[in-house]
Design a protein around this motif. Sequence first.
Motif, PDB file in Angstrom:
ATOM      1  N   PRO A  44       0.330  -1.336  -0.064  1.00 25.40           N
ATOM      2  CA  PRO A  44       0.125  -0.096   0.013  1.00 25.40           C
ATOM      3  C   PRO A  44       0.990   1.767  -0.344  1.00 25.40           C
ATOM      4  CG  PRO A  44      -0.723  -1.683   1.586  1.00 25.40           C
ATOM      5  CD  PRO A  44       0.674  -2.083   1.201  1.00 25.40           C
ATOM      6  N   LEU A  45       1.597   1.262   0.323  1.00 27.26           N
ATOM      7  CA  LEU A  45       2.689   2.362   0.357  1.00 27.26           C
ATOM      8  C   LEU A  45       3.733   2.455  -0.841  1.00 27.26           C
ATOM      9  CD1 LEU A  45       4.512   1.174   4.011  1.00 27.26           C
ATOM     10  CD2 LEU A  45       2.676   3.065   3.443  1.00 27.26           C
ATOM     11  N   MET A  92      -1.663  -8.275  11.681  1.00 26.33           N
ATOM     12  CA  MET A  92      -2.436  -7.459  12.368  1.00 26.33           C
ATOM     13  C   MET A  92      -1.753  -6.267  12.356  1.00 26.33           C
ATOM     14  SD  MET A  92      -5.994  -9.950  14.297  1.00 26.33           S
ATOM     15  CE  MET A  92      -5.028 -10.306  15.593  1.00 26.33           C
ATOM     16  N   THR A  93      -2.752  -4.983  12.297  1.00 26.63           N
ATOM     17  CA  THR A  93      -2.003  -3.978  12.263  1.00 26.63           C
ATOM     18  C   THR A  93      -3.266  -2.959  13.238  1.00 26.63           C
ATOM     19  OG1 THR A  93      -0.447  -3.456  10.440  1.00 26.63           O
ATOM     20  CG2 THR A  93      -1.304  -1.725  11.743  1.00 26.63           C
ATOM     21  N   PHE A  94      -2.896  -2.464  14.598  1.00 32.15           N
ATOM     22  CA  PHE A  94      -4.012  -1.231  15.202  1.00 32.15           C
ATOM     23  C   PHE A  94      -3.654  -0.039  15.041  1.00 32.15           C
ATOM     24  CE2 PHE A  94      -4.774  -6.200  17.018  1.00 32.15           C
ATOM     25  CZ  PHE A  94      -6.267  -6.192  16.386  1.00 32.15           C
ATOM     26  N   ARG A  95      -4.502   0.804  14.822  1.00 35.65           N
ATOM     27  CA  ARG A  95      -3.997   2.027  15.623  1.00 35.65           C
ATOM     28  C   ARG A  95      -5.003   3.004  15.838  1.00 35.65           C
ATOM     29  NH1 ARG A  95      -0.748   2.214  10.502  1.00 35.65           N
ATOM     30  NH2 ARG A  95      -0.772   1.449   9.091  1.00 35.65           N
ATOM     31  N   ASP A  96      -4.296   3.955  16.579  1.00 35.47           N
ATOM     32  CA  ASP A  96      -5.298   5.043  17.756  1.00 35.47           C
ATOM     33  C   ASP A  96      -5.955   5.498  16.962  1.00 35.47           C
ATOM     34  OD1 ASP A  96      -2.962   6.177  16.771  1.00 35.47           O
ATOM     35  OD2 ASP A  96      -3.224   7.310  18.866  1.00 35.47           O
ATOM     36  N   ALA A 105      -7.165  -2.238  11.717  1.00 33.38           N
ATOM     37  CA  ALA A 105      -6.666  -1.897  10.345  1.00 33.38           C
ATOM     38  C   ALA A 105      -6.467  -2.541  10.381  1.00 33.38           C
ATOM     39  CB  ALA A 105      -5.494  -0.682  11.325  1.00 33.38           C
ATOM     40  N   SER A 106      -6.145  -3.173   9.734  1.00 33.51           N
ATOM     41  CA  SER A 106      -5.620  -4.162   8.522  1.00 33.51           C
ATOM     42  C   SER A 106      -4.940  -5.533   8.800  1.00 33.51           C
ATOM     43  CB  SER A 106      -4.467  -3.281   7.691  1.00 33.51           C
ATOM     44  OG  SER A 106      -4.157  -4.142   6.399  1.00 33.51           O
ATOM     45  N   GLU A 127       6.898  -8.422   0.762  1.00 31.74           N
ATOM     46  CA  GLU A 127       5.292  -7.486  -0.421  1.00 31.74           C
ATOM     47  C   GLU A 127       4.089  -7.576   0.981  1.00 31.74           C
ATOM     48  OE1 GLU A 127       1.599  -8.886  -3.494  1.00 31.74           O
ATOM     49  OE2 GLU A 127       3.515 -10.547  -3.403  1.00 31.74           O
ATOM     50  N   ILE A 128       3.396  -6.725   0.685  1.00 37.25           N
ATOM     51  CA  ILE A 128       2.906  -6.772   1.633  1.00 37.25           C
ATOM     52  C   ILE A 128       1.203  -6.875   1.440  1.00 37.25           C
ATOM     53  CG2 ILE A 128       2.032  -4.631   3.806  1.00 37.25           C
ATOM     54  CD1 ILE A 128       4.706  -3.068   3.439  1.00 37.25           C
ATOM     55  N   ALA A 129       0.644  -7.553   1.722  1.00 35.85           N
ATOM     56  CA  ALA A 129      -0.734  -8.075   1.136  1.00 35.85           C
ATOM     57  C   ALA A 129      -1.442  -7.446   2.191  1.00 35.85           C
ATOM     58  CB  ALA A 129      -0.103  -9.017   0.673  1.00 35.85           C
ATOM     59  N   PRO A 130      -2.311  -6.274   2.405  1.00 31.41           N
ATOM     60  CA  PRO A 130      -4.045  -6.418   3.077  1.00 31.41           C
ATOM     61  C   PRO A 130      -4.604  -7.677   2.631  1.00 31.41           C
ATOM     62  CG  PRO A 130      -2.622  -4.649   2.497  1.00 31.41           C
ATOM     63  CD  PRO A 130      -2.254  -5.988   1.740  1.00 31.41           C
TER      64      PRO A 130
END
Length: 150
Positions: A44-45, A92-96, A105-106, A127-130
Motif C-alpha cells: 500500500p505504501l 494484524m495492525t492496530f491504529r489509535d 486497521a489491516s 510484499e505487504i498484502a492486506p
Amino acid sequence: MPEVTSEIRAEIEQLVTEHHWLLDHGHADRLYTLYAEDAVSTGPLGTMDGREAVKAWGERRAKMDAGVVRHFSGGTRLAFENGVLCGTTYYMTFRDSQSDPLHPASVGEFREQYTQVDGRWLIYRREIAPIFGAANAAAHAQRIAAGEAK
C-alpha cells in the motif's frame, strides 16, 4: 534443497519482530538496516526500490506523528524455494486513529524473500498484502505520503 533449521527460523522471526518494533516505537529511520542493498518492498505504501529508498521513507515516517500503532504477527511459514529462503507471515495492525482502535486497521500477509549478507539474514523482497482492511491500509499510506499525522 537446504533445510530451514531452528537457528534460521529464530533469526527470521527476530528480523520480522525487530521490523515491527522499530516501526511501532518511532524508529522507522532505522528500518533500512534490516534490508539488503538491492531490496524491494511493495504494498500500500507503493514500491521502495533499494535500501536507500527504505531509508528515505523511514526518515520521513520517523519525523511525523503516526499515532499509536502496533503490529502483531505470527504463523510464519518458511521454506527454501529454488534455493531462496521465502517466508509468509500473517499480521494484524492496530491504529489509535481508527474509529474503533480495538478493531484491526489491516490484516494480511508479509510475503518475503531473505538473503544472507555477512552471515546475517536481511529482507531481500517484501510484499505487504492486506487481505482485510485494504482500503484502510491504502488511506493510511496516502496520509504518510502526504506527510500528514495519523
